[in-house]
Scaffold this active site. Structure first.
Site, PDB file in Angstrom:
ATOM      1  N   GLU A  82       0.837  -1.194   0.000  1.00  0.00           N
ATOM      2  CA  GLU A  82       0.000   0.000   0.000  1.00  0.00           C
ATOM      3  C   GLU A  82       0.875   1.248   0.000  1.00  0.00           C
ATOM      4  O   GLU A  82       0.395   2.358   0.240  1.00  0.00           O
ATOM      5  CB  GLU A  82      -0.933  -0.003   1.213  1.00  0.00           C
ATOM      6  CG  GLU A  82      -0.240  -0.100   2.561  1.00  0.00           C
ATOM      7  CD  GLU A  82      -1.169   0.204   3.721  1.00  0.00           C
ATOM      8  OE1 GLU A  82      -1.632   1.347   3.800  1.00  0.00           O
ATOM      9  OE2 GLU A  82      -1.425  -0.699   4.532  1.00  0.00           O
ATOM     10  N   CYS A 116      -3.406  -3.295   4.423  1.00  0.00           N
ATOM     11  CA  CYS A 116      -2.481  -4.354   4.845  1.00  0.00           C
ATOM     12  C   CYS A 116      -2.831  -5.724   4.274  1.00  0.00           C
ATOM     13  O   CYS A 116      -2.228  -6.730   4.652  1.00  0.00           O
ATOM     14  CB  CYS A 116      -2.435  -4.416   6.370  1.00  0.00           C
ATOM     15  SG  CYS A 116      -2.126  -2.821   7.126  1.00  0.00           S
ATOM     16  N   HIS A 251      -2.641 -10.211  11.760  1.00  0.00           N
ATOM     17  CA  HIS A 251      -2.139  -8.907  11.356  1.00  0.00           C
ATOM     18  C   HIS A 251      -1.969  -8.095  12.638  1.00  0.00           C
ATOM     19  O   HIS A 251      -2.880  -8.050  13.465  1.00  0.00           O
ATOM     20  CB  HIS A 251      -3.135  -8.215  10.413  1.00  0.00           C
ATOM     21  CG  HIS A 251      -2.803  -6.769  10.212  1.00  0.00           C
ATOM     22  ND1 HIS A 251      -1.588  -6.361   9.719  1.00  0.00           N
ATOM     23  CD2 HIS A 251      -3.498  -5.638  10.489  1.00  0.00           C
ATOM     24  CE1 HIS A 251      -1.564  -5.044   9.682  1.00  0.00           C
ATOM     25  NE2 HIS A 251      -2.706  -4.578  10.150  1.00  0.00           N
TER      26      HIS A 251
END
Ligand code: ACO
Length: 457
Positions: A82, A116, A251
Site C-alpha cells: 500500500e 495491509c 495482522h
C-alpha cells in the site's frame, strides 16, 4: 500438485529503530502508554534513501540468494503493498531488473493493493495459480512490503517498515488448507490514503479497531462453518474452537490488539458453544456474558477484560511467540502477519512445529480480511523442507539485536526529511549507506523525469 504452500520465507527490516520508552518521553505522553498500553517495545523506520522498491529488491534478492534459486525457476511474482510511489508502474516491474541477466521475462503477476491485505491476496493468487491449469511447473514468489509512517500524533508510535518474500510451490512444509478460507469485505473509511502527495494515511483509530474486531468475528465464523462441514463429511461431529489451532497469528497493528483478539476468538467460541461449562475449566466465571451479542461488544471493556484474562494462557502458548518482530519493529502493514509467521518459525524447532495447524488472520482497512490456516509438515529430518525453512530464520533475533538505536529527536528529523523529499525530482536522497545492512538496495537518484535508480550496498 500436492501440498501447495510456503516453501521458504525471507524477512527484511530497517537497520535502525527508535525505543518506544524514549518516544513516550519525547511525545510527552504518560509513561507506559506505548509500551504497556499498545504493547510495543521498539519501532523500525527507513531513512530517505529507502523506498518501497528498494525494500522489495532487497528481500527478493536475499530470498533467491539464500535459497540458491535460479531466476529461471520463478514463473510468477506478485507484490502486495500500500506504499504507492507511482499510480501506474508496479513495484513488480522494478523487481524484473533482478531477472535481467537470466533472460527470464516469462513471469506472471503484478501488484495488489488494499491496505495491509495485499500480501494475503497475492498469496492466495499464487497458491491458486500453482493449483490451476495455468501452472507451468515453476515456483511462485509473493512479496509484501510497506513503509508504515503516520503524521505526528497518537498513531505515530504504531508505525514500522519492512518486507517479506515467500516462495510458493508444491510439497511445501507449510500447506495452505483447502476450502476453508473465511473472508469478510465491506466499505468503510477507517484508514485510507486519499492524499497522493503525502506518505501519511487518514486514520480513524477507534473505528479501525472496531472494524478489525468485526472482521475477525465474521471471518472466524465463516472459517468454522467451512471446516466443520469438511469434518462432518468424514464423520467428525464437534465444534471447531481455538484449541484446534496449535498456533494463531494475526495482522499486528500493535501487540495489545492481538492479545485482545485471542480473547475475542474465545468469546466467539463461548457464544457458539451450546452448553459451556462456567463452573470450571476455560470458561469458569464467565456465565454473566452468556447473553451478550458480538456486535454490541466491540468497545465493551468488561467483556474485553474478562476474555483477555480467561485467554491469557492460550495467548502465551499460541500467539505470544509470533510477536517478536511486531513488538520490536512495529507494524509493517502488508508483511505484518507474515513477520509473525517468521517470528514463530524462528523460535520453535521443526519437531515442535511438526503437524500443527497455524491459524492466520489478515486484515486490511477499507476493508478486506481473511482467516485461513496452514498445516505444518510432519517431516522434520535434517535437510527436509521444514528443517531448511526453520533454520533459515534462526538468526532473526540476532539480526534485530544488530540494529542501530536512534534517539527520538533524530527519528523526528528523518521523518521530516522524508516528508520534504517525497516526490522531489532531480534529487539525491540523504542517508548514510554505511548504516544499511550489507546487501541492502537503496535509492541512489531520482532524475528530472521521476525515474528512480537503485544501488546495492
Ligand atoms: N500506562 C499503561 N497503559 C496506558 C497508559 C499508561 N500510562 N496510557 C494509556 N494506556 C492504554 C490505554 O488504556 C489504552 O489501552 P486499552 O485500549 O486497552 O484501554 C492504550 O494504552 C491506548 O491508549 P488510547 O488512549 O486508546 O490511545 P490513542 O487513542 O491515543 O491511540 C490508537 C491508539 C487509536 C491505536 C492509535 O495509535 C492509532 O490510531 N493507530 C493507528 C490505527 C491502527 O493501528 N488501527 C488498527 C487496525 S488498522 C491498521 O492496521 C492500520
Amino acid at each position: 500438485p500436492k501440498d501447495v504452500g510456503i516453501l521458504a520465507l525471507e524477512v527484511y527490516f530497517p537497520s535502525q529503530y527508535v525505543e518506544q520508552v524514549e518516544l513516550e518521553k519525547y511525545d510527552g505522553v504518560e509513561a507506559g502508554k506505548y509500551t504497556l498500553g499498545l504493547g510495543q517495545k521498539q519501532m523500525g523506520f527507513c531513512s530517505a534513501h529507502e523506498d518501497i522498491n528498494s525494500l522489495c529488491l532487497t528481500v527478493v534478492q536475499r530470498l533467491v540468494e539464500r535459497s540458491r534459486l535460479s531466476w529461471d525457476s520463478i514463473g510468477r511474482l506478485e507484490v502486495g503493498t500500500e506504499t504507492i510511489i507511482d499510480k501506474s508502474k508496479a513495484v513488480k516491474t522494478v523487481l524484473m531488473q533482478l531477472f535481467q541477466d537470466s533472460g527470464n521475462t516469462d513471469v506472471e503477476g503484478i501488484d495488489t493493493t488494499n491496505a495491509c491485505y495485499g500480501g494475503t491476496a497475492s498469496l492466495f493468487n499464487s497458491v491458486d495459480w500453482v493449483e490451476s491449469s495455468s501452472w507451468d511447473g515453476r515456483y511462485a514468489m509473493v512479496v509484501c512490503g510497506d513503509i508504515a509512517v503516520y503524521a505526528t500524533g497518537n498513531a505515530r508510535p504504531t508505525g514500522g517498515a519492512g518486507a517479506v518474500a515467500m516462495l510458493v510451490g508444491p510439497e511445501a512444509p507449510l500447506v495452505l488448507e483447502r476450502g476453508v478460507r473465511g473472508t469478510h469485505m465491506e466499505h468503510v473509511y477507517d484508514f485510507y490514503k486519499p492524499d497522493m502527495a503525502s506518505e501519511y494515511p487518514m486514520v480513524d483509530g477507534k473505528l479501525s479497531i472496531q472494524c478489525y474486531f468485526r472482521a475477525l468475528d465474521q471471518c472466524y465464523s465463516v472459517y468454522r462453518k467451512k471446516i466443520q462441514s469438511q469434518w462432518q463429511k468424514v464423520g467428525v461431529d464437534k465444534p471447531f474452537t481455538l484449541e484446534d489451532f496449535q498456533f494463531m497469528i494475526f495482522h499486528t497493528p500493535f501487540c495489545k490488539l492481538v492479545q485482545k483478539s485471542v480473547g475475542r476468538m474465545m468469546l466467539n467460541d463461548f457464544l457458539a458453544a451450546p452448553n459451556p461449562d462456567t463452573q470450571s475449566g476455560l470458561y469458569k466465571g464467565l456465565q454473566a456474558f452468556r447473553g451478550v451479542k458480538l456486535e454490541d461488544t466491540y468497545s465493551d471493556k468488561d467483556v474485553e477484560k474478562a476474555f483477555q484474562k480467561a485467554s491469557l494462557e492460550m495467548f502465551s502458548q499460541k500467539t505470544k511467540p509470533s510477536l517478536l518482530l511486531s513488538s520490536r519493529n512495529g507494524n509493517m502493514y502488508t508483511p505484518s502477519m507474515y513477520g509473525c509467521l517468521a517470528s514463530l518459525l524462528a523460535q520453535y524447532s521443526a519437531q515442535q512445529l511438526a503437524g500443527s495447524r497455524i491459524g492466520a488472520f489478515s486484515y486490511g482497512s477499507g476493508l478486506a480480511a481473511s482467516l485461513f490456516s496452514m498445516r505444518v509438515s510432519q517431516d522434520t529430518a535434517p535437510g527436509s523442507p521444514l528443517d531448511k525453512l526453520v533454520s533459515s530464520l534462526s538468526d532473526l533475533q540476532t539480526r534485530l539485536d544488530a540494529r542501530k538505536r536512534v534517539p527520538p529527536e533524530e527519528f523526528a528529523e528523518i521523518m521530516k526529511q522524508r516528508e520534504e523529499s517525497h516526490h522531489l525530482v532531480n534529487h539525491t536522497p540523504q542517508g548514510s549507506k554505511d548504516d544499511l545492512f550489507p546487501g541492502t538496495w537503496y535509492l541512489e537518484r531520482v532524475d528530472d523525469k521521476h525515474r528512480r535508480q537503485y544501488a546495492r550496498r
